[in-house]
Structures are given as structure tokens and as C-alpha cells.
Design a protein around this motif. Structure first.
Motif, mmCIF file in Angstrom:
data_model
loop_
_atom_site.group_PDB
_atom_site.id
_atom_site.type_symbol
_atom_site.label_atom_id
_atom_site.label_comp_id
_atom_site.label_asym_id
_atom_site.label_seq_id
_atom_site.Cartn_x
_atom_site.Cartn_y
_atom_site.Cartn_z
ATOM 1 N N TYR A 1 0.902 -1.030 0.005
ATOM 2 C CA TYR A 1 -0.028 -0.212 0.462
ATOM 3 C C TYR A 1 0.820 1.210 -0.690
ATOM 4 C CZ TYR A 1 -3.148 -3.466 1.649
ATOM 5 O OH TYR A 1 -4.524 -4.375 1.288
ATOM 6 N N THR B 1 0.509 3.760 -3.435
ATOM 7 C CA THR B 1 0.084 5.325 -2.687
ATOM 8 C C THR B 1 1.539 6.225 -3.090
ATOM 9 O OG1 THR B 1 -0.668 4.680 -0.354
ATOM 10 C CG2 THR B 1 0.484 7.321 -0.655
ATOM 11 N N GLU C 1 -7.736 7.014 -3.226
ATOM 12 C CA GLU C 1 -8.652 6.441 -2.370
ATOM 13 C C GLU C 1 -8.705 5.024 -1.559
ATOM 14 O OE1 GLU C 1 -12.635 8.253 -3.774
ATOM 15 O OE2 GLU C 1 -11.598 10.133 -4.344
ATOM 16 N N LYS D 1 -5.461 4.439 0.974
ATOM 17 C CA LYS D 1 -5.695 5.564 1.934
ATOM 18 C C LYS D 1 -6.713 4.286 2.780
ATOM 19 C CE LYS D 1 -7.825 8.982 3.934
ATOM 20 N NZ LYS D 1 -8.139 10.947 4.063
ATOM 21 N N GLU D 2 -8.196 3.486 2.149
ATOM 22 C CA GLU D 2 -9.395 2.833 3.069
ATOM 23 C C GLU D 2 -7.974 1.602 3.336
ATOM 24 O OE1 GLU D 2 -12.129 2.180 0.133
ATOM 25 O OE2 GLU D 2 -13.073 4.329 0.769
ATOM 26 N N LYS D 3 -7.320 1.157 2.522
ATOM 27 C CA LYS D 3 -6.184 -0.210 2.424
ATOM 28 C C LYS D 3 -5.485 -0.093 4.267
ATOM 29 C CE LYS D 3 -8.317 -3.408 0.416
ATOM 30 N NZ LYS D 3 -9.082 -3.999 0.187
ATOM 31 N N LEU D 4 -5.093 1.225 4.211
ATOM 32 C CA LEU D 4 -4.195 2.195 5.369
ATOM 33 C C LEU D 4 -4.782 2.055 6.360
ATOM 34 C CD1 LEU D 4 -1.927 4.108 2.987
ATOM 35 C CD2 LEU D 4 -1.464 2.093 4.331
ATOM 36 N N GLU D 5 -5.797 2.124 6.187
ATOM 37 C CA GLU D 5 -6.890 2.813 7.370
ATOM 38 C C GLU D 5 -7.566 1.799 7.904
ATOM 39 O OE1 GLU D 5 -9.248 6.071 6.050
ATOM 40 O OE2 GLU D 5 -7.839 7.189 6.341
ATOM 41 N N GLU D 6 -7.476 0.456 7.275
ATOM 42 C CA GLU D 6 -8.123 -0.419 8.392
ATOM 43 C C GLU D 6 -7.950 -1.412 9.141
ATOM 44 O OE1 GLU D 6 -8.860 -3.636 4.729
ATOM 45 O OE2 GLU D 6 -10.253 -2.482 4.228
#
Length: 629
Positions: free
Chosen positions: A596, A600, A621, A624-629
Motif C-alpha cells: 500500500y 500510494t 482513495e 488510503k482505505e486499505k491503510l486505515e483498515e
């Protein structure tokens, strides 16, 4: 003149005796208002005996008797008339009666002066209108009014003026009598095929002859068909606004059959009911007629309209749906990124069916090679039957494979040919991109003039036993042969288009279970089939890309064949030359590999070159969603 009138009256009576006609008697006490000053109001009555013709016209006898005492005479003057009448009538609603008519003939005037009788005969004529209330079909109370004129020599009126009265009309039938209710007779067009159970809601089974045997006209007739458990509902076949007494109306019969119809494993009979709801003089009634329909066995099919074969293909058969989802779930976990997904799903499903033990078996009773070119009744298997029998003829295998593919959202088409049955699989690919996924474009079906048209690749059921790779290769050869033979005509039928006319029949619940192949076996066989696809189609695509010298194009061709490391090298070459597309492609590849941070960085690099790039913005986007999981 008297003889002529009598001849007409005899003719009426003779005609009425031969036919089923409505006959009515009317007696109307009347009051006449003469226009001559020397005549006072006249009291009397009219009498009519009419035949009803076409439920619109009345034709019959007309008679009247009037008496008046004028000034200067001690005794009254009597007018007795007899003639013929012609009228029109209409019943706009159940109990309302409207009528109008003309009558004419001979009258006799008689009177006495000083005990000496006098009389003479001449012509009369009258016109009238009526408004009545129908108490029941045979009895009507009405009021009427009109104008009457009694002539003398040189057609001068002796007596004339308006009249009015209130009367009673009694109706009955001569000849054939009304037995009461509605009756129905059925003419079945052809035997019912359980396969087309849903089609009969739009295409008629046959025709129904509805006869009104009530004692009056009926209104708002609604005709339904039901057959117990074999129908899901009472299907309305027709609506008849008005049906006159003893008249017959012919309508088409439709049915909402249930899946129970598929339990006819032999030719047989089905008992049903024609239900007729109607109104007579405002009262609602129901009549039920029992009928028997001929039904074929569930596997019966007659070739000719090949689109109808789509009814055997089912994406909703529970057992097939469960099996297809099991296989596609295994395949989904091993998908090659960038490689055509539908090719991989088709390979997995076909190879898993073979691993289950399903294979081609010649139908010795109704062989496909013979029957699909004839008009004889063939026996075609439903997908679950082929699964349970572990085999079938070319068309049976094609129906099963197409059903499995449709169950997981992969659209199909089919084409019966002389010694083969071809199942086409939608690549979910636009024609403009076809050269990036297939080497031999002549073996595919798509619109070469429409770059947005869908692409289909073929699978030969004659080579089902040899596996996906051989089946695909043989299917392409069939397609090329069809294209080269300009004199031949072949049906390329898309399943979804055919379903709009012939919805699928879901045959389920046989109670026979079958074992699914193991996950390892599905993965092994699918991998072999996919590697063959890479060798036959994607390697030539890679070769063509390398000849173009476009590093980004080479990289994408390598991704489709699963050569990710080599693809990265090519993407970096293209990035060095400033290719934003290569940056996005590499970023998506890193995203697939769950790198990721690397993805990015690459999406941001693409945005530095092109701040409005939609692919890069959307990709950023996602990372970013994957990093926030």
C-alpha cells in the motif's frame, strides 16, 4: 292490401318457429290528445307482438284500439288498427330499457248515427319512443309516448295527435331455450409442454367458446383458468363487456402454471376449470366449467425455434446455483489479475464438471445429431438431470454448462450446429480491446463494426470430454467454418434475449445428491486450463506488444499472463519516459500485492504529472482505505 299484410304476418310466424328468437308481447294503456278541436281525449290501448332480431331490432305485429265521443254524436267512435311494426331498442345498463319505432297498417273506424252503424277502412301510422325498467329478464315496465295519424281518402288525416301510456312487456324465447348460466368449450391448440410453463401466461393454450345460456344478456364477463396445484393463480384470460343471450364469444385461454407442471415425467392429462364471473341485471354470478388438457412429458422439445431451448437453461435451480457458487468461489481466490475473469470462471466450471464425473454420453433413443434437424419430439435434459445422470448429449451438456455460468453472473449464448452444440461465453469485453486478450479473433463472435459490442468465445460440447482447452479450440474452428460458409445459416442465440420470450423452467428437488470435486482438484484443473489459454492466446499478445516497442503495453500483456515481476520492469521503463498510464498500472499492481505504501507513492507521482487524473485519484482513495483498515 289486406292479403299482403296477412302474408307478411304469416312469414313472421314461420321464421320465428324455425329459429331461436326472443319474442315479446307488449300491452300499453294509452291516452291520446287529438289535434282536432271537435275530438276530446281518447282512451285505448296498443298491442305489439315482436321478434327480437340481432338484439337491436324488433319486427312484428302492431295493433291498437281507441274510442272517443265527439261533439254532436251520442255514441263513441272506435278506431281498431292492425299493422306491422319496426323498432330499435338498447339496454345501456342492466335494468334500463330504451326503445323507438314506427308502425303502420290498416285501421277500421266504426260509429252509429240514429242507430245506424257506419264503418270504413284506411291507413294509419304512428311513431313512438319508450323508456323502461327491467324487473327481471322476462318482465319490463315502461312508459312510452309518440304521435299517431289516422288517414282518410287523399291521405288527409281524420284523426291525429300525440299519445302517451304506461305498459308491460313480457319476453320469452321461441325455439332453443336458455338453460341458465354460461357454458364454455375448449379447443386446445396443441399439447402443453411443461418446459414452457411461464410462456403460457402470454401465449394462449387454445381458444374458449363462451356461450350465454342465461335468460338475458350478461355484462362484465371475466374468464379465468385454474388447475389446482398446477397453477400458481387463476389467470385472467379475457374480459367481455357484453354477451347477448344465446350468443357465443370466442377468446384465448392463458394459464399461470406452477413448477408442479414439471412433475409430468410422462405424457398425460390435466384437469382444470374455466371460471366465468359475470353480471346479469346487476347481480353477480359465477359459472365453472371443467376441462381436460393434454400435457406432454417435461423433457419434450421440438426443434425449429431454437430460441425456445433457452427455457432449459436455468440460473435459479438451487442445486446448480450451489454447485456453481462453490466452484466460482474457489476460482475467485486464484484469479490472475488483468486476465479475463470470465475465461477463468468458464475454465473452472467446465473442468470441475468433468472432475465431478460428467461426460458426453450418446442419446441412443433421441440423438441430438438427428433430432435437432427434425420436427420430431426430442427429449432434452434439464441441468439438474444431466448433473444427476453424470452425462448427456451435446445439447444436455451445453445447457448444464450455460446454467452454471449464468448462475454466477457470466452471460452466455448458444448455437446448435450439425454435429456439435456450441456454448458461447461472454468475455464481458468490448470489441475494441479484444486483441489484448485473444490471439485468433476469427474464432470469436462480436460486431467488428461496433467497437463497443460484447465479445463471446466458443466452447464445443462435442469436445467436452477433452477439457476446456480442446473445447475452446474446437469451438473456434466451428465459428471460423461458419463464417467462411456464406451459404449456411446458423442461429447465434443470446440466452438473456431468448429468456425474454422463453423464461427458464426451474426443475429441482429430484432428491439425488452428487459429490463436488475437492478444492485442490478444482484449482489444479483450472490452473492447467488457464496455462493453456496463456500459451495459446496471451503469449502471442505479449509477442505483438514487444514488437510494438510500447513498454506500458508490454507490461499490461505480462500482467494478464500472470508475469508480474516482468511487468514491473516494463512499467518502470515506461515511467522513466514519463507515462502516467504506466504509473497507474504499476500502482494497481502494487495495490494487488498489498504494497500500500508503494502504491500510494506511485499514485501521487501520477497526480504530480496529471493532477486531475481520475484513475490516480480513485486509486489513492483505495490505498488510503486499505491503510486505515
Amino acid at each position: 292490401m289486406k292479403k299482403k299484410l296477412l302474408a307478411v304476418f304469416y312469414l313472421f310466424g314461420f321464421f320465428g318457429s324455425l329459429s331461436a328468437l326472443d319474442f315479446s308481447l307488449r300491452l300499453t294503456p294509452t291516452l291520446m290528445f287529438p289535434s282536432h278541436e271537435y275530438l276530446d281525449k281518447e282512451f285505448g290501448s296498443t298491442f305489439q307482438a315482436d321478434f327480437n332480431i340481432f338484439n337491436l331490432v324488433t319486427l312484428g305485429l302492431d295493433g291498437a284500439f281507441l274510442t272517443v265521443t265527439p261533439e254532436g254524436l251520442s255514441s263513441g267512435i272506435n278506431f281498431a288498427s292492425l299493422g306491422a311494426g319496426l323498432g330499435l331498442f338498447y339496454t345501456p345498463v342492466s335494468r334500463l330499457y330504451l326503445g323507438a319505432g314506427l308502425a303502420g297498417g290498416l285501421y277500421t273506424l266504426s260509429y252509429e248515427i240514429d242507430s245506424t252503424p257506419y264503418s270504413f277502412t284506411d291507413l294509419y301510422g304512428r311513431a313512438y319512443g319508450e323508456l323502461g325498467f327491467r324487473i327481471n329478464p322476462n318482465l319490463t315496465v315502461y312508459g312510452n309516448g309518440g304521435y299517431v295519424c289516422y288517414f282518410i281518402k287523399d291521405s288527409q288525416p281524420l284523426n291525429k295527435g300525440p299519445f302517451a301510456g304506461i305498459g308491460l312487456k313480457i319476453s320469452f324465447t321461441l325455439g332453443k331455450k336458455s338453460s341458465g348460466g354460461l357454458t364454455a368449450t375448449l379447443e386446445q391448440d396443441s399439447v402443453i409442454y411443461p418446459l414452457f410453463q411461464q410462456v403460457y401466461g402470454q401465449s394462449p393454450i387454445g381458444t374458449i367458446h363462451i356461450t350465454n345460456a342465461e335468460s338475458a344478456e350478461v355484462r362484465n364477463v371475466k374468464v379465468y383458468f385454474r388447475a389446482g396445484k398446477y397453477t400458481s393463480s387463476a389467470k385472467e384470460s379475457a374480459s367481455i363487456p357484453l354477451l347477448q343471450k344465446l350468443k357465443t364469444n370466442t377468446v384465448s385461454l392463458y394459464a399461470d402454471f406452477s413448477s408442479e407442471l414439471l412433475k409430468f415425467n410422462e405424457d398425460g392429462k390435466l384437469s382444470g376449470e374455466i371460471v366465468m364471473e359475470y353480471e346479469i341485471l346487476g347481480k353477480k354470478k359465477v359459472a365453472v366449467q371443467n376441462v381436460t388438457l393434454s400435457v406432454s412429458n417435461r423433457n419434450a422439445f421440438i426443434w425449429g425455434n431454437n430460441e425456445a431451448l433457452a427455457a432449459f437453461i436455468s440460473s435459479n435451480t438451487p442445486e446448480i446455483l450451489e454447485y456453481a457458487k462453490y466452484v466460482s468461489g474457489i476460482a475467485r481466490n486464484k484469479l490472475y489479475t488483468g486476465m479475463n475473469r470470465n475465461v477463468q470462471f468458464a475454465a473452472a466450471l467446465m473442468e470441475s464438471l468433468r472432475a465431478t464425473g460428467i461426460s458426453y454420453s450418446n442419446d441412443t433413443i433421441t440423438p441430438y445429431s438427428t433430432y435437432h434437424l427434425s420436427t420430431e419430439v426430442d427429449s432434452v435434459q434439464y441441468p439438474l438431470q444431466t448433473m444427476n445422470y453424470l452425462g448427456g448429449d451435446y445439447d444436455d451438456l451445453g445447457i448444464l454448462l450455460a446454467s452454471c455460468l449464468e448462475s454466477v453472473g457470466v452471460e452466455t449464448a448458444f448455437m446448435p450446429v450439425e454435429n456439435d452444440f456450441i456454448v458461447f461465453v461472454s468475455a464481458n469485453l468490448k470489441a475494441k480491446n479484444v486483441a489484448n486478450h485473444f490471439a485468433d479473433l476469427k474464432g470469436l463472435i462480436y460486431d467488428e463494426e461496433d467497437s463497443s459490442s460484447n465479445v463471446y468465445f466458443p466452447l464445443s460440447m462435442a469436445h467436452f470430454n477433452e477439457g476446456f482447452a480442446k473445447s475452446r479450440q474446437a469451438g473456434e474452428e466451428v465459428v471460423k467454418a461458419c463464417k467462411e460458409n456464406e451459404a449456411a445459416s446458423y442461429d447465434f442465440i443470446t440466452t438473456h434475449d431468448a429468456w425474454t420470450i422463453y423464461p427458464s423452467a426451474v426443475y429441482t428437488g429430484s432428491g439425488v445428491s452428487f459429490e463436488k470435486p475437492s478444492q485442490a482438484e478444482v484449482e489444479r484443473l483450472t490452473d492447467l486450463a488457464v496455462k493453456d489459454y496463456i500459451a495459446t492466446d496471451l503469449e502471442p499478445v505479449i509477442k505483438n506488444a514487444k514488437e510494438s516497442g510500447d513498454a506500458n503495453k508490454i507490461g499490461m500483456a505480462l500482467v494478464r499472463s500472470g508475469k508480474y515481476s516482468e511487468a514491473k520492469v516494463e512499467f518502470y521503463k515506461a515511467i522513466a519516459a514519463g507515462s502516467v498510464s504506466a504509473m497507474n498500472n504499476l500502482a494497481n499492481l502494487l495495490l494487488m500485492e498489498k504494497d500500500y505504501d508503494g502504491a500510494t507513492a506511485m499514485f501521487k507521482k501520477a497526480l504530480q504529472k496529471d493532477p486531475e487524473n481520475k484513475i490516480a485519484l480513485k486509486g489513492l482513495e483505495s490505498t488510503k482505505e486499505k491503510l486505515e483498515e
